[in-house]
Design a protein around this motif. Structure first.
Motif, PDB file in Angstrom:
ATOM      1  N   SER A 172       0.827  -1.201   0.000  1.00 27.01           N
ATOM      2  CA  SER A 172       0.000   0.000   0.000  1.00 27.01           C
ATOM      3  C   SER A 172       0.864   1.254   0.000  1.00 27.01           C
ATOM      4  N   VAL A 173       0.488   2.242  -0.811  1.00 29.47           N
ATOM      5  CA  VAL A 173       1.250   3.496  -0.854  1.00 29.47           C
ATOM      6  C   VAL A 173       0.871   4.396   0.307  1.00 29.47           C
ATOM      7  N   THR A 174      -0.079   3.940   1.131  1.00 25.77           N
ATOM      8  CA  THR A 174      -0.472   4.698   2.313  1.00 25.77           C
ATOM      9  C   THR A 174       0.276   4.225   3.549  1.00 25.77           C
ATOM     10  N   ASN A 175       0.371   2.917   3.723  1.00 25.59           N
ATOM     11  CA  ASN A 175       1.077   2.368   4.891  1.00 25.59           C
ATOM     12  C   ASN A 175       1.771   1.056   4.521  1.00 25.59           C
ATOM     13  N   GLY A 176       2.510   1.078   3.439  1.00 24.90           N
ATOM     14  CA  GLY A 176       3.184  -0.123   2.950  1.00 24.90           C
ATOM     15  C   GLY A 176       4.569  -0.314   3.525  1.00 24.90           C
ATOM     16  N   TRP A 177       5.363  -1.159   2.856  1.00 20.86           N
ATOM     17  CA  TRP A 177       6.674  -1.507   3.401  1.00 20.86           C
ATOM     18  C   TRP A 177       7.636  -0.326   3.400  1.00 20.86           C
ATOM     19  N   ILE A 178       7.447   0.624   2.522  1.00 20.60           N
ATOM     20  CA  ILE A 178       8.179   1.892   2.616  1.00 20.60           C
ATOM     21  C   ILE A 178       7.283   2.862   3.377  1.00 20.60           C
ATOM     22  N   PRO A 179       7.747   3.384   4.511  1.00 15.73           N
ATOM     23  CA  PRO A 179       6.881   4.188   5.399  1.00 15.73           C
ATOM     24  C   PRO A 179       6.689   5.623   4.929  1.00 15.73           C
ATOM     25  N   ILE A 180       6.300   5.781   3.682  1.00 20.72           N
ATOM     26  CA  ILE A 180       6.032   7.104   3.114  1.00 20.72           C
ATOM     27  C   ILE A 180       4.613   7.087   2.552  1.00 20.72           C
ATOM     28  N   ASN A 181       3.798   8.023   2.976  1.00 20.25           N
ATOM     29  CA  ASN A 181       2.410   8.089   2.538  1.00 20.25           C
ATOM     30  C   ASN A 181       2.318   8.901   1.249  1.00 20.25           C
ATOM     31  N   LEU A 182       2.300   8.221   0.117  1.00 21.19           N
ATOM     32  CA  LEU A 182       2.268   8.910  -1.164  1.00 21.19           C
ATOM     33  C   LEU A 182       0.910   9.526  -1.467  1.00 21.19           C
ATOM     34  N   SER A 183      -0.124   9.127  -0.744  1.00 20.11           N
ATOM     35  CA  SER A 183      -1.471   9.627  -1.024  1.00 20.11           C
ATOM     36  C   SER A 183      -1.640  11.098  -0.664  1.00 20.11           C
ATOM     37  N   VAL A 184      -0.686  11.652   0.116  1.00 18.60           N
ATOM     38  CA  VAL A 184      -0.803  13.064   0.501  1.00 18.60           C
ATOM     39  C   VAL A 184      -0.259  13.995  -0.576  1.00 18.60           C
ATOM     40  N   ILE A 185       0.328  13.465  -1.623  1.00 24.19           N
ATOM     41  CA  ILE A 185       0.802  14.293  -2.730  1.00 24.19           C
ATOM     42  C   ILE A 185      -0.405  14.966  -3.375  1.00 24.19           C
ATOM     43  N   SER A 186      -0.298  16.243  -3.669  1.00 22.73           N
ATOM     44  CA  SER A 186      -1.438  17.021  -4.147  1.00 22.73           C
ATOM     45  C   SER A 186      -2.057  16.450  -5.422  1.00 22.73           C
ATOM     46  N   SER A 187      -1.257  15.871  -6.281  1.00 19.63           N
ATOM     47  CA  SER A 187      -1.765  15.306  -7.529  1.00 19.63           C
ATOM     48  C   SER A 187      -2.152  13.840  -7.390  1.00 19.63           C
ATOM     49  N   GLY A 188      -1.995  13.303  -6.173  1.00 21.28           N
ATOM     50  CA  GLY A 188      -2.298  11.898  -5.936  1.00 21.28           C
ATOM     51  C   GLY A 188      -1.056  11.038  -6.017  1.00 21.28           C
ATOM     52  N   ALA A 189      -1.157   9.830  -5.522  1.00 18.81           N
ATOM     53  CA  ALA A 189      -0.013   8.915  -5.532  1.00 18.81           C
ATOM     54  C   ALA A 189       0.434   8.633  -6.960  1.00 18.81           C
ATOM     55  N   PRO A 190       1.720   8.773  -7.252  1.00 23.96           N
ATOM     56  CA  PRO A 190       2.213   8.566  -8.618  1.00 23.96           C
ATOM     57  C   PRO A 190       2.281   7.100  -9.031  1.00 23.96           C
ATOM     58  N   ILE A 191       2.190   6.202  -8.060  1.00 24.12           N
ATOM     59  CA  ILE A 191       2.181   4.768  -8.355  1.00 24.12           C
ATOM     60  C   ILE A 191       1.034   4.118  -7.603  1.00 24.12           C
ATOM     61  N   ALA A 192       0.563   2.987  -8.120  1.00 21.96           N
ATOM     62  CA  ALA A 192      -0.580   2.316  -7.496  1.00 21.96           C
ATOM     63  C   ALA A 192      -0.181   1.550  -6.251  1.00 21.96           C
ATOM     64  N   GLU A 193       1.063   1.045  -6.215  1.00 19.74           N
ATOM     65  CA  GLU A 193       1.551   0.288  -5.068  1.00 19.74           C
ATOM     66  C   GLU A 193       3.073   0.266  -5.082  1.00 19.74           C
ATOM     67  N   TRP A 194       3.666   0.013  -3.906  1.00 22.23           N
ATOM     68  CA  TRP A 194       5.119  -0.095  -3.830  1.00 22.23           C
ATOM     69  C   TRP A 194       5.550  -1.414  -4.470  1.00 22.23           C
ATOM     70  N   PRO A 195       6.570  -1.400  -5.317  1.00 19.81           N
ATOM     71  CA  PRO A 195       7.034  -2.645  -5.938  1.00 19.81           C
ATOM     72  C   PRO A 195       7.701  -3.564  -4.918  1.00 19.81           C
ATOM     73  N   VAL A 196       7.707  -4.844  -5.222  1.00 19.98           N
ATOM     74  CA  VAL A 196       8.457  -5.829  -4.437  1.00 19.98           C
ATOM     75  C   VAL A 196       9.301  -6.653  -5.409  1.00 19.98           C
ATOM     76  N   ASP A 197      10.299  -7.338  -4.886  1.00 20.53           N
ATOM     77  CA  ASP A 197      11.203  -8.099  -5.738  1.00 20.53           C
ATOM     78  C   ASP A 197      10.435  -9.137  -6.554  1.00 20.53           C
ATOM     79  N   PRO A 198      10.725  -9.252  -7.860  1.00 20.42           N
ATOM     80  CA  PRO A 198       9.993 -10.193  -8.713  1.00 20.42           C
ATOM     81  C   PRO A 198      10.263 -11.656  -8.403  1.00 20.42           C
TER      82      PRO A 198
END
Length: 231
Positions: free
Chosen positions: A138-164
């Motif tokens: 989640s870009v709100t409370n995912g494995w990287i502790p940065i809330n991307l949803s607070v960006i004025s234009s919205g989160a630039p990605i749908a989710e944080w990537p994980v290793d393939p």
């Protein structure tokens, strides 16, 4: 009386000829497989994905830092790890135990056990007290502790990537025993570093397209990106 004459006789391949053709096709197939090395091609594809993912993370964080006035990057000096599945890494697997940085060469060569080096985030040798793990993308409370949803234009990605091809690796010394996972470490003044472990021959340390030891980071066995490569 009309007499019919057989002007020609149709002739097919003989068994010997068919066997020769099959043998040639088999040889060519083996040559193609050995030349292309499908397993290595898949490793290269995953490494390309890893490099792309880290670039995407870096771009998302840059947008966050440029747009948000009051930032929250996580606890400085803490390693945040993305893992797959429902089981978190343990202190006896390769995600925690594989150490690098100043001890990387000896560890990779198998001359120093991972548990013999400092348990510090800057060495990528993690313990339960210095690492935070999460399987949330989640870009709100995912494995990287940065809330991307607070960006004025919205989160630039749908989710944080994980290793393939996430893996915990082995709790034994040697570079090939390292796990494959994404990591994030915040520092002071909104600085940070992200990293991934390459797996193909070409993109790993010493390869013709080496990404691990040529990225400017302190760890010659991890692909590092970010604003503070010394973390």
């Amino acid at each position: 009386m009309l007499k019919l004459t057989n002007k020609g006789t149709k002739k097919g391949f003989t068994l010997i000829e068919l066997l020769v053709v099959i043998a040639i096709i088999a040889i060519l197939a083996v040559v193609v497989v050995l030349t292309l090395n499908p397993a290595e091609m898949m490793r290269r594809a995953r490494d390309s994905n890893r490099a792309s993912d880290l670039g995407m993370i870096k771009t998302a964080i840059s947008l966050y830092l440029s747009d948000v006035s009051t930032t929250s990057m996580g606890t400085a000096g803490t390693c945040y790890i993305a893992y797959s599945g429902t089981t978190a890494p343990a202190t006896n697997d390769g995600v925690y135990e594989f150490a690098t940085s100043s001890n990387a060469t000896n560890v990779a060569a198998g001359t120093v056990a991972p548990t013999a080096v400092p348990n510090d985030c800057s060495y990528w040798s993690l313990t339960a007290t210095t690492a935070t793990t999460s399987n949330s993308r989640s870009v709100t409370n995912g494995w990287i502790p940065i809330n991307l949803s607070v960006i004025s234009s919205g989160a630039p990605i749908a989710e944080w990537p994980v290793d393939p091809a996430y893996s915990i690796g082995s709790a034994t010394n040697g570079n090939t025993n390292a796990g494959h996972f994404y990591s994030y470490i915040p520092g002071s003044n909104n600085s940070y570093k992200i990293a991934a472990k390459m797996e193909s021959v070409i993109y790993s340390n010493g390869g013709s397209g080496d990404l691990e030891s040529t990225d400017g980071g302190i760890d010659p066995f991890m692909y590092e990106q970010g604003t503070s490569m010394s973390l």
